[in-house]
Scaffold this active site. Structure first.
Site, PDB file in Angstrom:
ATOM      1  N   LYS A 146       1.350   4.406   6.734  1.00 45.66           N
ATOM      2  CA  LYS A 146       0.763   5.292   5.722  1.00 45.66           C
ATOM      3  C   LYS A 146       1.465   6.640   5.771  1.00 45.66           C
ATOM      4  O   LYS A 146       2.257   6.912   6.661  1.00 45.66           O
ATOM      5  CB  LYS A 146      -0.736   5.531   5.990  1.00 45.66           C
TER       6      LYS A 146
ATOM      7  N   SER B 243       0.813  -1.221   0.000  1.00 44.81           N
ATOM      8  CA  SER B 243       0.000   0.000   0.000  1.00 44.81           C
ATOM      9  C   SER B 243       0.845   1.268   0.000  1.00 44.81           C
ATOM     10  O   SER B 243       0.329   2.349  -0.255  1.00 44.81           O
ATOM     11  CB  SER B 243      -0.953   0.015   1.191  1.00 44.81           C
TER      12      SER B 243
END
Ligand SMILES: *[C@@H]1O[C@H](CO)[C@@H](O)[C@H](O)[C@H]1NC(C)=O
Length: 168
Positions: free
Chosen positions: A82, A37
């Site tokens: 993230k 991701s």
């Protein structure tokens, strides 16, 4: 006298181990990144798993574009990685599946997204997250050596999604 030296070494070891352990979980530690991701910033291909150095920092000091590790708001046993795309009071233009077109990030919260926009479960799914969930910020990639010097601060992921808050 050898006996005394031994005792001294023992004491030094005893004094040092707790210090090292403290550094280990209070200041920084090393962690392996899994998943795709954060591509292309982290784990650029399926065959590589980056190892990173994680700095614990004052959670208030978190800034836009920091790459951070935090506890998943959906499962605190899971740690996610993230990029911070918005800080408190920023207006963020969201994307599917977020139920509204835009959101003002509440106080003490941040908005996080993966650099691999199409393969990321992030704030667009679970909304702004509390700063209390932050574990630390990714300082640098330490392994493999071919990845040394990677610029983590490069602004990747979605662009122009933000109306910055009045303080900045
Ligand atoms: C995003 O992740 C998918 C699934 O692992 C991967 O196939 C794709 O190459 C990644 N995108 C980028 C930009 O690296």
């Amino acid at each position: 006298m050898p006996k005394r030296t031994l005792l001294k070494t023992g004491l030094i070891t005893l004094t040092w181990i707790p210090v090292l352990m403290t550094v280990n979980d209070k200041v920084c530690y090393i962690s392996q990144i899994k998943g795709s991701s954060m591509r292309p910033t982290l784990n650029p291909s399926d065959s590589s798993n980056d190892w990173i150095l994680l700095w614990k920092f004052r959670k208030d000091a978190v800034q836009r574009n920091d790459v951070i590790l935090f506890k998943s708001p959906m499962d605190p046993k899971k740690i996610l990685c993230k990029r911070v795309k918005g800080v408190e009071l920023d207006k963020v233009f969201t994307k599917y599946p977020y139920p509204k077109d835009s959101v003002i990030v509440p106080r003490n919260h941040i908005w996080v997204e993966g650099d691999n926009v199409t393969h990321s479960i992030d704030s667009n799914e679970f909304g702004p997250i509390s700063k209390g969930l932050i574990v630390g910020s990714v300082a640098t990639i330490i392994w493999p050596p071919s990845r040394w010097g990677t610029d983590l601060k490069e602004t990747l992921g979605r662009n122009n999604i933000l109306k910055k808050n009045i303080d900045t």
